[in-house]
Design a protein around this motif. Structure first.
Motif, mmCIF file in Angstrom:
data_model
loop_
_atom_site.group_PDB
_atom_site.id
_atom_site.type_symbol
_atom_site.label_atom_id
_atom_site.label_comp_id
_atom_site.label_asym_id
_atom_site.label_seq_id
_atom_site.Cartn_x
_atom_site.Cartn_y
_atom_site.Cartn_z
ATOM 1 N N ASP A 275 0.829 -1.208 0.000
ATOM 2 C CA ASP A 275 0.000 0.000 0.000
ATOM 3 C C ASP A 275 0.866 1.262 0.000
ATOM 4 O OD1 ASP A 275 -2.673 0.485 -0.278
ATOM 5 O OD2 ASP A 275 -2.938 1.054 1.816
ATOM 6 N N LEU A 276 1.937 1.258 0.795
ATOM 7 C CA LEU A 276 2.817 2.422 0.852
ATOM 8 C C LEU A 276 3.535 2.633 -0.477
ATOM 9 C CD1 LEU A 276 4.124 4.705 2.430
ATOM 10 C CD2 LEU A 276 5.845 3.094 3.241
ATOM 11 N N ALA A 277 3.993 1.528 -1.072
ATOM 12 C CA ALA A 277 4.692 1.629 -2.362
ATOM 13 C C ALA A 277 3.772 2.238 -3.420
ATOM 14 C CB ALA A 277 5.166 0.249 -2.808
ATOM 15 N N MET A 278 2.511 1.797 -3.450
ATOM 16 C CA MET A 278 1.568 2.334 -4.428
ATOM 17 C C MET A 278 1.241 3.799 -4.137
ATOM 18 S SD MET A 278 1.201 0.011 -6.581
ATOM 19 C CE MET A 278 2.844 -0.599 -6.200
ATOM 20 N N GLY A 279 1.196 4.161 -2.856
ATOM 21 C CA GLY A 279 0.968 5.562 -2.486
ATOM 22 C C GLY A 279 2.094 6.454 -2.968
ATOM 23 N N ILE A 280 3.338 5.962 -2.852
ATOM 24 C CA ILE A 280 4.503 6.732 -3.314
ATOM 25 C C ILE A 280 4.458 6.898 -4.832
ATOM 26 C CG2 ILE A 280 7.017 6.659 -3.550
ATOM 27 C CD1 ILE A 280 7.045 5.278 -0.769
ATOM 28 N N VAL A 281 4.077 5.809 -5.533
ATOM 29 C CA VAL A 281 3.971 5.893 -7.003
ATOM 30 C C VAL A 281 2.900 6.922 -7.393
ATOM 31 C CG1 VAL A 281 3.323 4.621 -9.087
ATOM 32 C CG2 VAL A 281 4.790 3.542 -7.378
ATOM 33 N N GLY A 282 1.770 6.910 -6.683
ATOM 34 C CA GLY A 282 0.708 7.885 -6.951
ATOM 35 C C GLY A 282 1.184 9.307 -6.730
ATOM 36 N N PHE A 283 1.975 9.519 -5.667
ATOM 37 C CA PHE A 283 2.517 10.852 -5.394
ATOM 38 C C PHE A 283 3.471 11.288 -6.509
ATOM 39 C CE2 PHE A 283 5.977 13.454 -3.657
ATOM 40 C CZ PHE A 283 5.240 14.568 -3.255
ATOM 41 N N ILE A 284 4.281 10.336 -7.002
ATOM 42 C CA ILE A 284 5.214 10.656 -8.101
ATOM 43 C C ILE A 284 4.430 11.077 -9.341
ATOM 44 C CG2 ILE A 284 6.900 9.646 -9.698
ATOM 45 C CD1 ILE A 284 7.859 7.911 -7.297
ATOM 46 N N PHE A 285 3.315 10.367 -9.613
ATOM 47 C CA PHE A 285 2.464 10.731 -10.759
ATOM 48 C C PHE A 285 1.979 12.176 -10.624
ATOM 49 C CE2 PHE A 285 0.845 6.262 -12.149
ATOM 50 C CZ PHE A 285 2.105 6.007 -12.663
ATOM 51 N N VAL A 286 1.437 12.508 -9.436
ATOM 52 C CA VAL A 286 0.888 13.852 -9.214
ATOM 53 C C VAL A 286 1.989 14.901 -9.320
ATOM 54 C CG1 VAL A 286 -0.192 15.363 -7.518
ATOM 55 C CG2 VAL A 286 -1.044 13.055 -7.815
ATOM 56 N N TYR A 287 3.140 14.617 -8.692
ATOM 57 C CA TYR A 287 4.250 15.577 -8.694
ATOM 58 C C TYR A 287 4.756 15.827 -10.121
ATOM 59 C CZ TYR A 287 8.684 17.759 -7.458
ATOM 60 O OH TYR A 287 9.729 18.646 -7.362
ATOM 61 N N SER A 288 4.909 14.730 -10.904
ATOM 62 C CA SER A 288 5.403 14.862 -12.282
ATOM 63 C C SER A 288 4.410 15.630 -13.135
ATOM 64 C CB SER A 288 5.638 13.467 -12.889
ATOM 65 O OG SER A 288 6.498 12.716 -12.073
ATOM 66 N N ALA A 289 3.111 15.269 -12.999
ATOM 67 C CA ALA A 289 2.087 15.963 -13.803
ATOM 68 C C ALA A 289 2.016 17.433 -13.439
ATOM 69 C CB ALA A 289 0.724 15.295 -13.572
ATOM 70 N N ASN A 290 2.192 17.743 -12.157
ATOM 71 C CA ASN A 290 2.145 19.132 -11.724
ATOM 72 C C ASN A 290 3.320 19.929 -12.291
ATOM 73 O OD1 ASN A 290 0.761 21.070 -9.842
ATOM 74 N ND2 ASN A 290 2.863 21.227 -9.111
#
Length: 302
Positions: A275-290
């Motif tokens: 769950d934590l690994a997927m949360g980090i990947v989701g954060f990377i997606f948001v950060y990159s898109a931003n």
């Protein structure tokens, strides 16, 4: 005259009091539970507790990466999340544009109210409706198929149908409610822009293309960035309720896998690591898109 921090707090105490309930909510229910991620680095034992359990470092992260099922589960999650973003993101925009073009106010309000209603249905109710209407023996869809002389289809027993059912029902449930943000953005468009476009000879289609759509772009960018972070954060309840042994090939996604590993098998550390690994990947997606949005245009989350 420079004021001390205490003087500023006293000056704005009413605003801080108004902020306090929301702040307390986030501290108690959003930040304090984050302490639990520590068990993903420990061999957590329910009877020993968090601190007495042995540290194991990245053992459970390596275990997930080396798990042969991991690739299938990640693929199912990414494909399903990608479909939801691809088809679910433009749906409320198109609906908002259609609402904006409606000239009969009573009819517009009626259609808007009807489109909002599915959002307030619980996932259990929506899943039950889907199971009923897609039933191979008594479902409405199969009755229509049989009336055309075709064989009934067991939609929920076939893995190839699961993603279409999940995404379609998700759009039906959330598209109407999602139009609220875009309609609010449309309400702020200066009417003089439409008048100027009309004077220049622009019809309804060209006014939509050159005035309405550009006005929605800032809201579209913000919503897209937020939804991009949820590509891996799919709803557990719908996948769990519509999934079964027959369609597990495509219905098994990270939330259902985490539930099976963590709750049913009691491997809390392993489930927390995934769950934590997927949360980090989701954060990377948001950060990159931003970052991309900030470089390409003027709109970004921060």
């Amino acid at each position: 005259m420079n004021q001390t921090i205490f003087q500023r707090l006293m000056r704005d105490r009413v605003y801080f009091l108004l902020l306090a309930p929301a702040l307390l909510y986030y501290i108690l229910f959003r930040y304090v539970p984050m302490f639990g991620i520590i068990i993903s680095f420990k061999d957590y034992n329910l009877f020993k507790g968090v601190w007495a359990s042995e540290w194991v470092g990245l053992k459970y992260y390596r275990m997930f990466i080396s798990n042969p099922d991991a690739l299938i589960i990640i693929k199912n999650t990414v494909v399903l999340g990608g479909y939801r973003l691809l088809f679910g993101f433009p749906a409320p925009i198109i609906l908002a544009l259609l609402f904006n073009e409606m000239r009969f106010k009573r009819f517009k309000k009626f259609v808007q109210s009807v489109s909002y209603m599915p959002y307030f249905l619980s996932t259990v109710v929506v899943s039950s409706i889907l199971i009923m209407i897609l039933s191979p023996s008594t479902g409405v869809v199969n009755n229509i198929i049989q009336s055309w002389g075709l064989e009934p289809i067991s939609f929920l027993q076939k893995p190839e149908w699961f993603r279409a059912i999940y995404v379609t029902s998700d759009i039906w449930q959330s598209a109407g409610f999602g139009t609220i943000i875009y309609l609010a953005a449309l309400a702020s468009v200066d009417p003089h822009l439409y008048e100027a476009a009309e004077i220049d000879g622009a019809g309804r289609w060209k006014q939509t293309l050159h005035v309405t759509v550009p006005s929605l772009i800032p809201a579209m960018v913000i919503i897209f960035i937020l939804q991009l972070g949820q590509v891996l954060d799919l709803a557990f309840d719908k996948a769990f309720l519509l999934g079964n042994a027959a369609n597990l090939e495509t219905a098994d996604i990270i939330p259902t896998y985490v539930y099976r590993i963590g709750i049913l098998q009691g491997s809390f550390s392993y489930a927390a690591a995934i769950d934590l690994a997927m949360g980090i990947v989701g954060f990377i997606f948001v950060y990159s898109a931003n970052r991309i949005a900030r470089k390409v245009g003027d709109t970004s989350l921060w």
